[in-house]
Structure formats: C-alpha cells, structure tokens
Design a protein around this motif. Structure first.
Motif, short mmCIF file in Angstrom:
data_model
loop_
_atom_site.label_atom_id
_atom_site.label_comp_id
_atom_site.label_asym_id
_atom_site.label_seq_id
_atom_site.Cartn_x
_atom_site.Cartn_y
_atom_site.Cartn_z
N ILE A 92 58.46 -18.51 5.02
CA ILE A 92 59.16 -17.36 5.00
C ILE A 92 58.11 -16.17 4.75
N HIS A 93 57.57 -15.22 5.66
CA HIS A 93 56.78 -14.37 5.36
C HIS A 93 56.85 -13.01 5.97
N GLY B 34 60.26 -14.79 9.73
CA GLY B 34 59.63 -13.08 9.44
C GLY B 34 60.29 -12.46 8.87
N LEU B 35 60.11 -11.62 7.73
CA LEU B 35 60.77 -10.52 7.37
C LEU B 35 59.79 -9.38 7.18
N GLY C 185 51.36 -10.95 7.20
CA GLY C 185 51.93 -9.75 6.02
C GLY C 185 51.36 -10.11 4.73
N SER C 186 52.23 -9.40 3.71
CA SER C 186 51.76 -9.35 2.39
C SER C 186 52.11 -10.55 1.42
N HIS C 187 52.93 -11.54 2.10
CA HIS C 187 53.62 -12.44 1.14
C HIS C 187 53.85 -13.42 1.81
N ALA C 188 53.94 -14.56 1.10
CA ALA C 188 54.55 -15.91 2.00
C ALA C 188 55.17 -16.79 1.03
N LEU C 189 56.26 -17.35 1.46
CA LEU C 189 56.99 -18.49 0.71
C LEU C 189 56.92 -19.78 1.51
N CYS C 190 55.98 -20.64 1.09
CA CYS C 190 55.87 -21.76 1.88
C CYS C 190 56.81 -22.76 1.55
N LEU C 191 57.31 -23.52 2.76
CA LEU C 191 58.54 -24.37 2.44
C LEU C 191 58.12 -25.80 2.63
N GLU D 20 60.68 -6.29 2.65
CA GLU D 20 61.82 -7.43 2.34
C GLU D 20 61.25 -8.58 1.72
N VAL D 21 60.11 -9.00 2.39
CA VAL D 21 59.28 -10.33 1.86
C VAL D 21 59.05 -9.95 0.34
N ALA D 22 58.54 -8.64 0.27
CA ALA D 22 57.89 -8.42 -1.32
C ALA D 22 59.23 -8.44 -2.23
N ALA D 23 60.20 -7.98 -1.89
CA ALA D 23 61.54 -7.94 -2.65
C ALA D 23 61.94 -9.65 -3.04
N LEU D 24 62.13 -10.09 -1.81
CA LEU D 24 62.46 -11.54 -1.95
C LEU D 24 61.63 -12.34 -2.82
N PHE D 25 60.16 -12.24 -2.60
CA PHE D 25 59.13 -12.85 -3.40
C PHE D 25 59.37 -12.89 -4.93
N ARG D 26 59.83 -11.48 -5.41
CA ARG D 26 59.91 -11.36 -6.69
C ARG D 26 61.16 -12.20 -7.32
N GLU D 27 62.14 -12.69 -6.51
CA GLU D 27 63.18 -13.11 -7.03
C GLU D 27 63.20 -14.69 -6.88
N VAL D 28 62.49 -15.13 -5.91
CA VAL D 28 62.54 -16.62 -5.54
C VAL D 28 61.46 -17.23 -6.39
#
Length: 179
Positions: free
Chosen positions: A138-139, A157-158, A125-131, A162-170
């Motif tokens: 989380i992507h 996966g979101l 998808g558009s964004h990924a949070l690597c753990l 949703e992942v773009a919104a989360l990405f901005r805050e995390v």
C-alpha cells in the motif's frame, strides 16, 4: 372489482416500483463499509485493521482503539491476475521507498530506469506499507488529487497525503483483508 381493491393494488404497485427504483442505482456497486462494520471481517481490532474493497476501490482503516476510522479511494493493481483476495498483514513500513522495476516491466519497456530514489518522481510516493504477500504494497503516488485512479502491478495506491496519514496510524502486524 371493488374500488378499495383497485386503490390498494395501485398503492402496492407504486410502493413496489419505488423500492425497485431505489435499488437500481446500487446494482453493480460495492457494499459500503463504515465505522462499525469491522466485525464482519476481523475478530479483533487489537492491532487495528485494513480492509481493501477491490470491487469498490476503497481502503478502510479501523484504529486499534475502535474509535478511529478512515476511508480512502484506493488504486488497484492494473492486471486482473494480480488482484489477490484474502488475508495478509503489514510486515514493513518504509519512508521514502526506492522503486525498482520488475523484470517483466523491463521486458515491456527497456527504457525504464533501474531505480528511482525517494522524491517527487518515485512511483511509490512518499511512504509504503509492505504486505506479507511478496511484491504487494500500500503506497503513495506522485499524482495530483483528482487524477485517474490506477495501481501498480501488485500494489494498492493512495495519494501521498492519504498514505502519510495511514502510515502514522498503522503498525507492523496490522491485519489486512482484500475482498
């Protein structure tokens, strides 16, 4: 037997069956978490916090300010042996991540592309949070809203929105707990 005792037993029986009936729909379902429930899993919100409820298929995010709270449906890893539990953290954030299949994926399907760059066909998808766990992210996902929820090998996966919104805050270092 006295009529009052019969009435009391009847009322108590009705109450007991009503309570049992209320509990039936909850059997087998995950616990519901909410805005004030972060202390059950995290000592502090100084860096925010993410809780992935693998039983309920939900991702919960609490912002560092203690006010912001979001809950999202979450796709879980497909293979049961890859459904890790425990604590990790966000170690890297990627916009437009590149997807590369693993050797096991190639073995299962040699026709897979060697890489998929950012774009609408990218499985990340558009964004990924690597753990902090190698290979876990989380992507986003290119599926349309309402599509069947399914995850990747070791990913959560979101939807892309949703992942773009989360990405901005995390931020990097945000603790993640998978239960």
């Amino acid at each position: 037997m006295d009529d009052d005792k019969v009435k009391r037993r009847g009322v108590l029986g009705l109450i007991a069956s009503g309570v049992a009936a209320l509990a039936l729909p909850l059997r087998g379902r995950a616990t519901t978490w909410g805005p004030g429930d972060w202390p059950a899993h995290f000592a502090t919100l100084s860096a925010g916090a993410i809780l992935i409820d693998s039983r309920g298929g939900r991702l919960h995010f609490w912002a560092a300010d203690g006010v912001g709270y979001h809950e999202f449906p979450c796709r879980l890893p497909q293979a049961a042996d890859l459904r890790r539990r425990g604590r990790t953290e966000v170690v890297r954030k990627l916009v437009g991540p590149t997807w590369r299949p693993t050797p096991a994926m190639f073995a299962a399907d040699p026709a897979l592309p060697r890489r998929v760059s950012a774009g609408p066909d990218n499985p990340f998808g558009s964004h990924a949070l690597c753990l902090g766990w190698r290979g876990y992210r989380i992507h986003g996902a290119p599926e349309e809203p309402g599509a069947a929820l399914h995850g990747g090998l070791g990913c959560y996966g979101l939807s892309n929105a949703e992942v773009a919104a989360l990405f901005r805050e995390v931020g990097i270092g945000t603790p993640v707990q998978v239960i």
